[in-house]
Design a protein around this motif. Structure first.
Motif, PDB file in Angstrom:
ATOM      1  N   THR A   1       0.832  -1.212   0.000  1.00  0.00           N
ATOM      2  CA  THR A   1       0.000   0.000   0.000  1.00  0.00           C
ATOM      3  C   THR A   1       0.858   1.250   0.000  1.00  0.00           C
ATOM      4  OG1 THR A   1      -1.757  -1.146   1.209  1.00  0.00           O
ATOM      5  CG2 THR A   1      -1.802   1.253   1.240  1.00  0.00           C
ATOM      6  N   MET A   2       1.877   1.267   0.856  1.00  0.00           N
ATOM      7  CA  MET A   2       2.777   2.413   0.916  1.00  0.00           C
ATOM      8  C   MET A   2       3.504   2.598  -0.412  1.00  0.00           C
ATOM      9  SD  MET A   2       2.538   3.929   3.861  1.00  0.00           S
ATOM     10  CE  MET A   2       0.797   3.538   3.677  1.00  0.00           C
ATOM     11  N   ALA A   3       4.033   1.507  -0.946  1.00  0.00           N
ATOM     12  CA  ALA A   3       4.783   1.581  -2.204  1.00  0.00           C
ATOM     13  C   ALA A   3       3.900   2.092  -3.337  1.00  0.00           C
ATOM     14  CB  ALA A   3       5.361   0.207  -2.555  1.00  0.00           C
ATOM     15  N   GLY A   4       2.672   1.555  -3.437  1.00  0.00           N
ATOM     16  CA  GLY A   4       1.771   1.958  -4.503  1.00  0.00           C
ATOM     17  C   GLY A   4       1.374   3.412  -4.428  1.00  0.00           C
ATOM     18  N   ASN A   5       0.962   3.862  -3.248  1.00  0.00           N
ATOM     19  CA  ASN A   5       0.500   5.237  -3.111  1.00  0.00           C
ATOM     20  C   ASN A   5       1.642   6.251  -3.173  1.00  0.00           C
ATOM     21  OD1 ASN A   5      -2.548   5.342  -2.555  1.00  0.00           O
ATOM     22  ND2 ASN A   5      -1.883   3.705  -1.197  1.00  0.00           N
TER      23      ASN A   5
ATOM     24  N   LEU B   1      -3.796  10.782   1.357  1.00  0.00           N
ATOM     25  CA  LEU B   1      -4.732  10.283   2.372  1.00  0.00           C
ATOM     26  C   LEU B   1      -4.628   8.774   2.529  1.00  0.00           C
ATOM     27  CD1 LEU B   1      -7.899  12.404   1.497  1.00  0.00           C
ATOM     28  CD2 LEU B   1      -6.512  12.606   3.563  1.00  0.00           C
ATOM     29  N   ASP B   2      -4.419   8.074   1.399  1.00  0.00           N
ATOM     30  CA  ASP B   2      -4.289   6.615   1.443  1.00  0.00           C
ATOM     31  C   ASP B   2      -2.952   6.171   2.035  1.00  0.00           C
ATOM     32  OD1 ASP B   2      -6.798   6.141   0.443  1.00  0.00           O
ATOM     33  OD2 ASP B   2      -6.161   6.008  -1.645  1.00  0.00           O
ATOM     34  N   ILE B   3      -2.000   7.072   2.117  1.00  0.00           N
ATOM     35  CA  ILE B   3      -0.750   6.799   2.835  1.00  0.00           C
ATOM     36  C   ILE B   3      -0.982   6.967   4.342  1.00  0.00           C
ATOM     37  CG2 ILE B   3       1.600   7.637   3.284  1.00  0.00           C
ATOM     38  CD1 ILE B   3       1.707   8.424   0.286  1.00  0.00           C
TER      39      ILE B   3
ATOM     40  N   LEU C   1      -7.666  -2.309   2.993  1.00  0.00           N
ATOM     41  CA  LEU C   1      -7.784  -2.767   1.608  1.00  0.00           C
ATOM     42  C   LEU C   1      -8.104  -1.631   0.638  1.00  0.00           C
ATOM     43  CD1 LEU C   1      -9.571  -6.224   1.934  1.00  0.00           C
ATOM     44  CD2 LEU C   1      -7.154  -5.727   1.652  1.00  0.00           C
ATOM     45  N   THR C   2      -8.936  -0.667   1.052  1.00  0.00           N
ATOM     46  CA  THR C   2      -9.259   0.454   0.154  1.00  0.00           C
ATOM     47  C   THR C   2      -8.025   1.260  -0.237  1.00  0.00           C
ATOM     48  OG1 THR C   2     -11.507   0.598   1.051  1.00  0.00           O
ATOM     49  CG2 THR C   2     -10.685   2.514  -0.149  1.00  0.00           C
ATOM     50  N   PRO C   3      -7.158   1.640   0.715  1.00  0.00           N
ATOM     51  CA  PRO C   3      -5.921   2.329   0.312  1.00  0.00           C
ATOM     52  C   PRO C   3      -5.010   1.471  -0.562  1.00  0.00           C
ATOM     53  CG  PRO C   3      -6.353   2.671   2.646  1.00  0.00           C
ATOM     54  CD  PRO C   3      -7.319   1.629   2.182  1.00  0.00           C
ATOM     55  N   LEU C   4      -5.096   0.136  -0.393  1.00  0.00           N
ATOM     56  CA  LEU C   4      -4.314  -0.765  -1.241  1.00  0.00           C
ATOM     57  C   LEU C   4      -4.870  -0.797  -2.660  1.00  0.00           C
ATOM     58  CD1 LEU C   4      -2.255  -3.141  -1.698  1.00  0.00           C
ATOM     59  CD2 LEU C   4      -4.083  -4.663  -0.915  1.00  0.00           C
ATOM     60  N   LEU C   5      -6.198  -0.805  -2.789  1.00  0.00           N
ATOM     61  CA  LEU C   5      -6.834  -0.960  -4.090  1.00  0.00           C
ATOM     62  C   LEU C   5      -6.883   0.332  -4.896  1.00  0.00           C
ATOM     63  CD1 LEU C   5      -9.841  -3.266  -3.113  1.00  0.00           C
ATOM     64  CD2 LEU C   5      -7.735  -3.931  -4.288  1.00  0.00           C
ATOM     65  N   ASN C   6      -6.945   1.480  -4.223  1.00  0.00           N
ATOM     66  CA  ASN C   6      -7.091   2.750  -4.944  1.00  0.00           C
ATOM     67  C   ASN C   6      -6.029   2.988  -6.014  1.00  0.00           C
ATOM     68  OD1 ASN C   6      -9.432   3.327  -3.614  1.00  0.00           O
ATOM     69  ND2 ASN C   6      -8.577   4.911  -2.304  1.00  0.00           N
ATOM     70  N   PRO C   7      -4.722   2.873  -5.694  1.00  0.00           N
ATOM     71  CA  PRO C   7      -3.724   3.084  -6.755  1.00  0.00           C
ATOM     72  C   PRO C   7      -3.801   2.048  -7.864  1.00  0.00           C
ATOM     73  CG  PRO C   7      -2.668   2.269  -4.744  1.00  0.00           C
ATOM     74  CD  PRO C   7      -4.082   2.618  -4.396  1.00  0.00           C
ATOM     75  N   ILE C   8      -4.219   0.819  -7.510  1.00  0.00           N
ATOM     76  CA  ILE C   8      -4.369  -0.229  -8.526  1.00  0.00           C
ATOM     77  C   ILE C   8      -5.528   0.113  -9.465  1.00  0.00           C
ATOM     78  CG2 ILE C   8      -4.885  -2.672  -8.917  1.00  0.00           C
ATOM     79  CD1 ILE C   8      -3.624  -3.254  -6.178  1.00  0.00           C
TER      80      ILE C   8
END
Length: 321
Positions: free
Chosen positions: A45-49, A76-78, A288-295
């Protein structure tokens, strides 16, 4: 109610100086597995955002209103998982599930701040897409970068004041007898459930404020997408409809995911609080939402994919030197 008042008046009442997070205490046999799982999810999640945020900040092709707001969403997702996941990992690894009273206040304050800010930001992003699709010729004049900055700052300030109100209402309650929070972090329903005093009036204020602010943001989002849908239906070419829909589908997916999980968690009285249900739902919007958002945004947006590719290639170049 009478029982709560009786407990306050007895000599067994004592001020709570710390809370015990017991949300994961019923899974002792799988602690290490959960630790590894959530650590991997958190790092991804951190890497993606962070990658999306850096790509938007450094790539001049993405210096426009839509990606400016997306950069704020990535920030925000970070912050959202960073508020809760590190403590959860500590509980899983060391079994130290104690959090101080002040630590609980700060955790709840920043969590509500981030959630509130994201609600307003999603509404602003919906308005941006409305102007881009329904008024494309006036878009540059209406949605200037100066207006974007003001809107973004406004969402953060609104989230801050909303959080101040909620946090002050909860932590001016009196806590006694039990200090066990049936969740893996400090959140409104499980903390309020520990109060010795009746909480009806505070719950009512919280529901009214959250209802007014949340429904206002939701109405802006909903009305924007109604106009967007009508504009897409009246477009002549299939290519134009596909292009317009593709620019909105990512944001619409994120909106549905965020609102669905948030409403299930907060828009109900504490009497309907279910620890098992809330743990699952809170993991959806908190992890999961912060993980999925950048994807979601990178898979359906060619410009973001190209920018991410450039950032990744630059990182590889630096690492191979």
């Amino acid at each position: 109610m009478n029982d709560k008042m009786h407990r306050v008046n007895t000599s067994t009442v004592s001020a709570v100086s710390e809370f015990i997070l017991i949300g994961l205490s019923d899974a002792p046999g799988v602690r290490f597995f959960l630790f590894v799982l959530f650590l991997i999810i958190y790092l991804v999640t951190m890497a993606g955002n962070i990658t999306v945020f850096v790509a938007i900040s450094t790539d001049t092709h993405l210096h426009n209103p839509m990606y400016f707001f997306l950069g704020n969403l990535s920030l925000l997702d970070i912050l959202c998982p960073t508020i809760t996941v590190p403590k959860m990992l500590e509980v899983l690894l060391s079994e130290n599930n104690v959090i101080s009273f002040s630590g609980c206040i700060f955790q709840l304050f920043f969590l509500i701040d981030v959630v509130g800010t994201e609600i307003f930001l999603l509404a602003v992003m919906a308005y941006d897409r409305y102007v881009a699709i329904c008024h494309p010729l006036q878009y540059v004049n209406i949605v200037s970068m100066k207006l974007c900055a003001r809107l973004a700052i406004g969402t953060w300030i609104a989230g801050l004041f909303n959080s101040l109100l909620h946090t002050s209402l909860i932590f001016t309650l009196f806590f006694c007898d039990s200090n066990e929070v049936d969740q893996y972090y400090c959140d409104i329903p499980p903390v309020m459930a520990l109060s010795c005093l009746p909480t009806y009036s505070r719950e009512l204020v919280i529901l009214i404020v959250a209802g007014v602010l949340g429904s206002s943001a939701f109405v802006v989002t909903l009305v924007s997408y109604v106009y967007i849908l009508l504009a897409i239906l009246y477009m002549n070419s299939a290519e134009s409809r596909h292009k317009a829909f593709s620019t909105c589908s990512s944001h619409l997916t994120v909106v549905c995911l965020f609102y669905g999980t948030t409403i299930c968690t907060y828009v109900r009285p504490s009497s309907a609080y279910s620890p098992d249900h809330d743990r699952i739902v809170s993991m959806l919007y908190g992890i999961l939402t912060p993980l999925l958002n950048p994807i979601i945004y990178s898979l359906r947006n060619k410009e973001v994919k190209c920018a991410l590719g450039r950032v990744i290639s630059q990182v590889r170049t630096i690492l191979t030197k």
